[in-house]
Design a protein around this motif. Structure first.
Motif: not given
Length: 783
Positions: A409-430
């Motif tokens: 996808m390009s930046k203008k047409k990107s669509f990812i479902s459940n992206q917030k959940r993915f970032l919260s679970e897979f992002s590095p811990e503080e």
């Protein structure tokens, strides 16, 4: 009936309430004209009649009954209508009297056959031929499409309503069948002015070219070819395969093995462009952007994305659906090779979807035409998932998903479902900070989220990507061995599911060497359950399932891609036991080096002791017997206190632990399952010489990279898996300042690959070819 149809052509009405029944209309008309109105000469051919069906302006608050009660009677309605008509005709004759207006009104009873004949006589004067049947169809349509402006009146709300003549009333419809053919009215001859017609612009249509896959594409040649019994036998017996040494551009030397069923024996064509070898345009357009964002490669501005030579060689190999084993993926080039297999995985899914879509459209078209289908549309598997990616940590999965997004996808047409959940679970811990004093390879490996229990279903769509979808609706499965094992279960478990792995066509093992440090049995259990016949059909259309899948030959069509930073015999054995790809396999060899012995800075003698072993299968038993009989007695004296025994395999660690406990040898135990408190207590006892030995496993060193002090003697029960561990452990002598320090390494002839990584290729060759002695010594450190 024809006259009746022509009279209906005169009937032009605006929006009106639903018509009453015919009898009700006649009663209303009769009551309307019962008032005493003087009759006189007619000023028009046809009298105008208005009944109670004329629309009345009514507010929303008034009921339907009140609206009819407040209406004026028939006479008042008629006079009001005639008043509107008289106002229109003031420009023609302002001296018209009321009597002339009254003469223009007639009752329904006065409409007789003589009046109809009079009207017909006037019409006959206009039509010289008097033959109404000669009217063309165009004239009739013109007369029906253009209303007479003189036949309209204005309501109180400004809306124009066309007036009806007696001949157009419902009573005239009833009597139309009794009127002679010569007496019937003809439609008005109203022509359309050509100047009033607007030109019609031609409709611009966009030509859509149907995408197809070429017959000579590697996808078609690999998955659409059926195997006969002779070819199946040649696949099962790898002794019939052809093997040759190859030099792969950018990747080094390797071994290319292929069976008689292999269609292509050439690994790559450097002159071919990516689209010409089957890369979909949707992915090709974003290759340069992905290289810049995730691989740190700047685009040169050429039309062709700037893939490195190693990347292009790897893509050419896996694009032919050959198995690939690359044991030389360093941390510096890990993201570049990861981008290549992500590109191949997405390309495979897009080709699979395009094939299914085209076949479905063709099949549907044949069914609509009721055309006999002489072709079987077999393009699917038993389940939907086609790609399985196994990776050790969540941080690796996060980077893979980011590459999927960048390639699709390009930046203008990107669509990812459940992206917030993915970032919260897979992002590095503080608070996941890493000690900067740790080695560089440790920092790069454990940077980010190091959770090793996860599973993720990814589904591709036209506009983006969906995450956390059900496995049976996903295209790509992204899991860790532990997370997948929790679903697969074990024999005897009540709740277990592995049907979704029955149609896996591309298997990717990313950083397979880390799986050895986690739990290698999880990976072996996964390999055993691939392509097992499902227990449930789950709505599968078996008429679309490929025949080789139904015959149980899916393992010969599965591609396996393995990446590792070191050469491991356990990983290489996967190709021997679990892979039999009909397109062949390529095993790359690690680059020759001088060995990690050159990185040892402590000055100490290194003794390499070779022990006899009959076969690789008896190697663990032969090693244990030689150790307790020949090696251990040398280190039991008090002068040898502070001996560290490095044990790579956990099973060997358990075996030695039990033996030391049985012999009542004072030992500190440090393994990956030891708690933080137990590790501190064991280290303290070893430093203060309360214990004579310390058993130290390779896996705890992999995850903790502890620095041990006051080591007097060092014994490698076996050569380490990672060559850098050999130099790291030996460099712990640096602060000991001991003159009697020494290091003993046990090895056998079947461990040549590990020996080569530690001491170098040339030294290994010298040791293995020497048959007169089994003890070799090297001195390291500054002179």
């Amino acid at each position: 009936m024809r006259g009746k149809n022509k009279q209906k052509g005169f009937l032009k009405m605006s929006k009106r309430p639903p018509k009453q029944s015919r009898d009700a209309e006649e009663m209303e008309s009769m009551s309307l004209f019962d008032n005493s109105i003087p009759s006189g000469s007619r000023s028009s051919k046809v009298a105008r009649v208005f009944d109670k069906e004329d629309p009345v302006v009514q507010s929303d608050d008034e009921s339907e009954e009140d609206s009819f009660d407040n209406q004026p009677d028939g006479k008042e309605q008629l006079l009001a209508a005639l008043g509107v008509k008289a106002a229109r005709d003031t420009s023609d004759d302002e001296s018209s009297s009321d009597s002339e207006v009254q003469e223009s009104v007639t009752s329904l009873e006065d409409v007789t056959d003589s009046e109809a004949s009079a009207v017909e006589e006037e019409d006959s004067e206009e039509n010289v031929n008097g033959d109404e049947d000669d009217l063309s169809t165009e004239e009739v349509l013109n007369s029906e499409s253009k209303p007479d402006p003189s036949r309209k009146r204005v309501l109180s709300d400004g809306e124009e309503v066309e007036e009806l003549s007696l001949a157009e009333s419902s009573s005239a419809e009833d009597s139309s069948e009794d009127v002679p053919q010569s007496k019937k009215l003809k439609p008005l001859d109203l022509a359309v002015d050509p100047d009033d017609v607007l030109p019609v612009e031609p409709v611009k249509t966009k030509v859509v070219v149907k995408e197809t896959i070429k017959p000579d594409d590697s996808f078609s040649t690999h998955f659409e070819q059926e195997l006969d019994e002779t070819k199946l036998l040649s696949l099962a017996d790898k002794k019939q395969w052809t093997a040759k040494r190859v030099e792969v551009v950018g990747l080094g030397r390797g071994l290319h093995r292929y069976p008689p069923t292999c269609d292509s024996t050439e690994l790559n064509d450097p002159t071919a462009t990516l689209p010409s070898v089957g890369l979909r345009s949707r992915l090709f357009n974003h290759v340069g952007k992905t290289l810049k964002q995730h691989c740190g490669v700047q685009q040169t501005g050429d039309a062709e994305p700037a893939l490195s030579r190693a990347q292009r060689s790897m893509f050419d190999i896996i694009n032919q659906y050959k198995d690939l084993y690359n044991p030389a993926v360093t941390n510096e080039h890990l993201e570049q090779f990861r981008m290549v297999y992500c590109l191949h995985s997405l390309n495979h899914i897009l080709k699979t979807r395009l094939t299914v879509t085209n076949n479905s459209e063709e099949k549907r078209a044949n069914e609509l035409k009721k055309k006999a289908m002489d072709k079987e549309y077999r393009d699917q598997g038993l389940t939907r998932p086609k790609v399985l990616v196994l990776t050790p940590f969540k941080e690796c999965a996060r980077r893979i998903v980011n590459m999927f997004e960048s390639l699709l996808m390009s930046k203008k047409k990107s669509f990812i479902s459940n992206q917030k959940r993915f970032l919260s679970e897979f992002s590095p811990e503080e608070d996941s900070g890493i000690d900067p004093k740790k080695p560089d390879d440790y920092v790069k490996l454990f940077d980010g989220n190091t959770d090793d229990c996860f599973r993720l279903g990814v589904q591709l769509s036209k506009s983006g990507m969906k995450l956390y979808v059900d496995f049976y609706k996903a295209d790509i499965l992204l899991c860790s061995p532990l997370g997948l094992r929790l679903i697969l279960g074990a024999d005897g478990d009540l709740k277990r599911d592995y049907d979704f792995m029955s149609s896996i066509e591309v298997l990717i093992l990313d950083q397979a060497d880390v799986f050895l440090m986690q739990n290698w049995e999880h990976l072996l259990h996964t390999m055993r359950l691939l392509h097992v016949q499902p227990k449930e059909s789950r709505g599968t259309d078996y008429s679309r399932v490929r025949m080789w899948t139904l015959d149980g030959h899916a393992k010969h069509y599965r591609q396996t891609i393995v990446q590792s930073c070191v050469h491991c015999p356990e990983v290489a054995a996967i190709f021997t036991k679990h892979c039999a790809n009909k397109s062949g396999e390529v095993k790359l060899e690690p680059a020759t080096s001088t060995g990690s012995i050159c990185h040892i800075v402590s000055q100490m003698p290194l003794l390499f002791q070779r022990f006899p072993s009959s076969s690789p299968g008896t190697l663990p038993d032969d090693r244990f017997s030689y150790f307790i009989k020949e090696v251990l007695p040398r280190y039991t004296g008090k002068e040898k206190a502070g001996t560290l025994i490095y044990v790579p395999a956990y099973y060997d660690y358990v075996r030695l632990r039990n033996y030391f406990h049985k012999e009542k040898l004072e030992t500190s135990l440090v393994c990956e399952y030891s708690s933080e408190k137990a590790v501190k207590r064991a280290k303290k006892k070893f430093f203060t010489k309360e214990t004579h030995f310390m058993l130290y496993t390779e896996r705890i060193h992999f995850f903790r990279r502890m620095h041990l002090k006051k080591i007097r003697q060092l014994v490698f029960y076996s050569l380490p898996t990672y060559p850098q561990f050999f130099s790291e452990i030996c460099n712990m002598y640096k602060t000991s300042q001991l003159t009697d320090a020494s290091c003993l390494v046990l090895f056998s002839n079947s461990e040549a690959h590990k020996l080569s990584m530690c001491i170098g290729h040339e030294r290994t060759k010298h040791i293995l070819t020497s048959t007169k002695k089994n003890l070799f010594m090297f001195v390291t450190g500054e002179e």
